[in-house]
Design a protein around this motif. Sequence first.
Motif, PDB file in Angstrom:
ATOM      1  N   UNK A  58      10.501  11.824   1.450  1.00  0.00           N
ATOM      2  CA  UNK A  58       9.060  11.807   1.235  1.00  0.00           C
ATOM      3  C   UNK A  58       8.812  11.899  -0.274  1.00  0.00           C
ATOM      4  N   UNK A  59       7.680  11.449  -0.767  1.00  0.00           N
ATOM      5  CA  UNK A  59       6.587  10.798  -0.040  1.00  0.00           C
ATOM      6  C   UNK A  59       6.810   9.299   0.059  1.00  0.00           C
ATOM      7  N   UNK A  60       5.834   8.599   0.642  1.00  0.00           N
ATOM      8  CA  UNK A  60       5.866   7.143   0.675  1.00  0.00           C
ATOM      9  C   UNK A  60       5.656   6.577  -0.730  1.00  0.00           C
ATOM     10  N   UNK A  61       6.237   5.416  -0.953  1.00  0.00           N
ATOM     11  CA  UNK A  61       5.902   4.591  -2.109  1.00  0.00           C
ATOM     12  C   UNK A  61       4.923   3.522  -1.650  1.00  0.00           C
ATOM     13  N   UNK A  62       3.890   3.260  -2.451  1.00  0.00           N
ATOM     14  CA  UNK A  62       2.854   2.306  -2.064  1.00  0.00           C
ATOM     15  C   UNK A  62       2.886   1.087  -2.968  1.00  0.00           C
ATOM     16  N   UNK A  63       2.711  -0.078  -2.362  1.00  0.00           N
ATOM     17  CA  UNK A  63       2.561  -1.316  -3.115  1.00  0.00           C
ATOM     18  C   UNK A  63       1.351  -2.057  -2.551  1.00  0.00           C
ATOM     19  N   UNK A  64       0.620  -2.733  -3.420  1.00  0.00           N
ATOM     20  CA  UNK A  64      -0.556  -3.478  -2.986  1.00  0.00           C
ATOM     21  C   UNK A  64      -0.135  -4.676  -2.148  1.00  0.00           C
ATOM     22  N   UNK A  65      -0.890  -4.916  -1.081  1.00  0.00           N
ATOM     23  CA  UNK A  65      -0.703  -6.118  -0.289  1.00  0.00           C
ATOM     24  C   UNK A  65      -1.719  -7.163  -0.748  1.00  0.00           C
ATOM     25  N   UNK A  66      -1.415  -8.426  -0.462  1.00  0.00           N
ATOM     26  CA  UNK A  66      -2.314  -9.523  -0.799  1.00  0.00           C
ATOM     27  C   UNK A  66      -2.902 -10.104   0.480  1.00  0.00           C
ATOM     28  N   UNK A  67      -4.189 -10.420   0.437  1.00  0.00           N
ATOM     29  CA  UNK A  67      -4.819 -11.076   1.578  1.00  0.00           C
ATOM     30  C   UNK A  67      -4.300 -12.505   1.678  1.00  0.00           C
ATOM     31  N   UNK A  68      -3.742 -12.826   2.851  1.00  0.00           N
ATOM     32  CA  UNK A  68      -3.318 -14.202   3.113  1.00  0.00           C
ATOM     33  C   UNK A  68      -4.473 -15.043   3.620  1.00  0.00           C
ATOM     34  N   UNK A  69      -5.656 -14.415   3.774  1.00  0.00           N
ATOM     35  CA  UNK A  69      -6.873 -14.935   4.379  1.00  0.00           C
ATOM     36  C   UNK A  69      -6.725 -14.877   5.908  1.00  0.00           C
ATOM     37  N   UNK A  70      -7.740 -15.392   6.621  1.00  0.00           N
ATOM     38  CA  UNK A  70      -7.792 -15.024   8.019  1.00  0.00           C
ATOM     39  C   UNK A  70      -7.820 -13.509   8.106  1.00  0.00           C
ATOM     40  N   UNK A  71      -7.162 -12.941   9.096  1.00  0.00           N
ATOM     41  CA  UNK A  71      -7.076 -11.485   9.204  1.00  0.00           C
ATOM     42  C   UNK A  71      -5.726 -10.955   8.735  1.00  0.00           C
ATOM     43  N   UNK A  72      -4.962 -11.781   8.022  1.00  0.00           N
ATOM     44  CA  UNK A  72      -3.581 -11.457   7.668  1.00  0.00           C
ATOM     45  C   UNK A  72      -3.474 -10.948   6.232  1.00  0.00           C
ATOM     46  N   UNK A  73      -2.663  -9.899   6.083  1.00  0.00           N
ATOM     47  CA  UNK A  73      -2.295  -9.374   4.765  1.00  0.00           C
ATOM     48  C   UNK A  73      -0.785  -9.388   4.645  1.00  0.00           C
ATOM     49  N   UNK A  74      -0.283  -9.515   3.418  1.00  0.00           N
ATOM     50  CA  UNK A  74       1.150  -9.681   3.168  1.00  0.00           C
ATOM     51  C   UNK A  74       1.607  -8.707   2.092  1.00  0.00           C
ATOM     52  N   UNK A  75       2.750  -8.050   2.338  1.00  0.00           N
ATOM     53  CA  UNK A  75       3.307  -7.124   1.359  1.00  0.00           C
ATOM     54  C   UNK A  75       4.815  -7.235   1.298  1.00  0.00           C
ATOM     55  N   UNK A  76       5.396  -6.646   0.254  1.00  0.00           N
ATOM     56  CA  UNK A  76       6.834  -6.750   0.009  1.00  0.00           C
ATOM     57  C   UNK A  76       7.457  -5.369  -0.107  1.00  0.00           C
ATOM     58  N   UNK A  77       8.505  -5.118   0.684  1.00  0.00           N
ATOM     59  CA  UNK A  77       9.325  -3.918   0.565  1.00  0.00           C
ATOM     60  C   UNK A  77      10.559  -4.300  -0.242  1.00  0.00           C
ATOM     61  N   UNK A  78      10.895  -3.558  -1.304  1.00  0.00           N
ATOM     62  CA  UNK A  78      12.056  -3.930  -2.114  1.00  0.00           C
ATOM     63  C   UNK A  78      13.318  -4.088  -1.273  1.00  0.00           C
ATOM     64  N   UNK A  79      14.068  -5.128  -1.555  1.00  0.00           N
ATOM     65  CA  UNK A  79      15.251  -5.428  -0.754  1.00  0.00           C
ATOM     66  C   UNK A  79      16.446  -4.560  -1.046  1.00  0.00           C
ATOM     67  N   UNK A  80      16.400  -3.799  -2.153  1.00  0.00           N
ATOM     68  CA  UNK A  80      17.585  -3.020  -2.510  1.00  0.00           C
ATOM     69  C   UNK A  80      17.622  -1.647  -1.845  1.00  0.00           C
TER      70      UNK A  80
END
Length: 722
Positions: free
Chosen positions: A524-546
Amino acid sequence: MTLSRPVLTALAVLVLACVSPAQVVFTNATSQFPVSNTGYTENVDFGDVDGDGDFDAILAEGGDLGNDQNNIWINRGGEVGGTIGFFVDRTSTQFPAVLDQSRDIEFADIDQDGDLDIYVSNTSQLSNQSNRWWVNMGGAQGGTQGFYQDQSAARWSGLGVAGQSSIAANQVLPSTGFIDFSCDCDFGDLDNDGDLDLVHSSYGGAFGGNVPTRLFLNNGAGVFAEFNPSGYQLTAQTIAAGSPGIWCQGTQSANTTNTTGANCDVASSALDIDVGDIDGDYDLDILHGARQEVPRMFRNLLSGTTLAFRDVTGAVFPAGYSSGNGHYEQEMGDCDNDGDIDIYGLNWQAAFGFDDITLRNDGAGTYSNLQVLSASDADDNEGDFLDYDNDGDLDIYVANFSGQDKLYRNNWTGTGNFSHTNVTSTAMPIADSTALDADCADLDHDGDTDVMVANDGDQPEYYFKNLLNTVDTRIPRIPNLEQAPARMAGAAPTVVRAQVYDNASYYVTWYYPVTLEYRVAPAIPYTSVAMRASQGQIWRGLIPGNLAGVIEYRVKAVDQRGNIGYSAIKTFTSTCPAVATYCTAGTTTNGCNATLSSSGTPSVSAVSGFTLSVANVEGQKQGLIFYGITGRNAASWATGSSSFLCVKAPTQRMSTLNSGGTNNSCNGSFAIDWRDWMAARPTSLGQPLSSGQVFNGQCWFRDPSAPGTTNLSQGLEWTLCP
């Protein structure tokens, strides 16, 4: 958006607000608009153009009248001495001085720099002209946010190029763009690469319905090239039956009901289109309007990075869902709060007197429960979802072309199907101009939804201020969160998408701050990253791959009033890859090929226990192990050496050691506990250590052939586990 309300928990139960259907809802506050409030206005759209936390307005002008100047009205809530909800016309200073025949105007951050750019849909009905790209000069442009520049010529790529574009070369205009008849264009991340692509609809000359809709993909920097996997190029404006479907599977067949991918219909008299995920796979599908044909649905079949669409109109709609002529518009929204998008179809039952309908999504992208809205049999032009009474469900405001605008209250009770009741006569003021569009949002930040109406015929626009003062306390809903697959830790991020809903149209929720929160459990705690609106009702975010271990993640959305909603928590496993050998060892004068190997587990938590060992080294020579954190390499080493440098700079050298063994033989070796060495040097390269970090190492040692000659082992790559 400015946040001004306390936080609510994510699992609050929706409770119907105590609003009487007979209560007056809106008052005419048009006096809060600019004095010069007239024009042939086709469309209005809201967005915070200058980053001051309130909704500004842009208006598409001209339409059937001819070329005109589009307008920008700035909400004065963020200005010194200004009042929120009062607008001033800043067209002359903040918009390009361009006269065109505009039918639609859309906000989209095309270059991913954090401010709102503009796309203008124009028609060549009276004179040949192209749609336009107007770029916000804030952000990456280095200018003033909220001031726009016409960059149309720079934002198209490959128009009319054989093998790439379906547009006939003779339709490309010398100045910029191409001849077309566009009434509405929408944006969405069609290929899930993180940027906004363009769905460009066309109704055809004289509403002929034979000019194809086209898709244009964003290269990430705001330059758009046509998505045309067929490679087919038209010879003129119109597409003939039997031609390839350009961006859709199958061949062109007007009004087809085939859903196998053999046929499609990409050319109809579309006055409006929408994108949204109808079937819960997080890809954006296309709801394609049609003025005189039946509206159509195209399902996105995205697989990995391969984009494809199929016409599924014949499979998703119930019998008799649309008839006649005059289907001007439609909207998608979750009317029953069940986590999928339903449809409002304006004049879809036109054969029966311009009746508007709603259709319920059955959960997998098929539609049923056709409901005709009461007293909707008038020449309506556009509808918009809103929750005017803040009871948690989507009501409908309808802009009427030749009479009174209408308001419908959603009767959903928390279970079962939904329906809407016409409350116009008691809730609405007089609104009987020639309305072409309406947009709904909280324009004065008092917690309820207001309405702006775009009127044609050189009539003033309307501003209807909500009088209920029922402050929104409904939390955003995130019922569907994409399950990330198990993976090996590495450089590529994990892409996660979510569906975000609220008691507002998704044209409003696009502006919410939505974040993806993740952690390696149970840290803990969580790490936060901003998501981007893909439009429609969809949002997209990235979790680091490492990251490596069990990864927990969830999505958080905050609405304009500060109400906070969370998704459920999901997990996936990211496994440390096995230590990998790569590159090629050099050969010494005595034929030695040094080999770098390891034992133990590379771990963040362990103080020691990961040993790097070198064998087959020249005996009785000095050597060391070095490592880097920027990846693999394969560069030639020093002159006279057969070795390759397998680690990218910068590098960190470890302690110098003697190989032992016998001089001029290959029995030398040495070893070092890399983890123990790192623990003793907290400022060395790669510190502080974190789970999922990737390291590359190599051995260096001297060669006996001549003073100063050195050789290298092969490379070794390891990833840190928790």
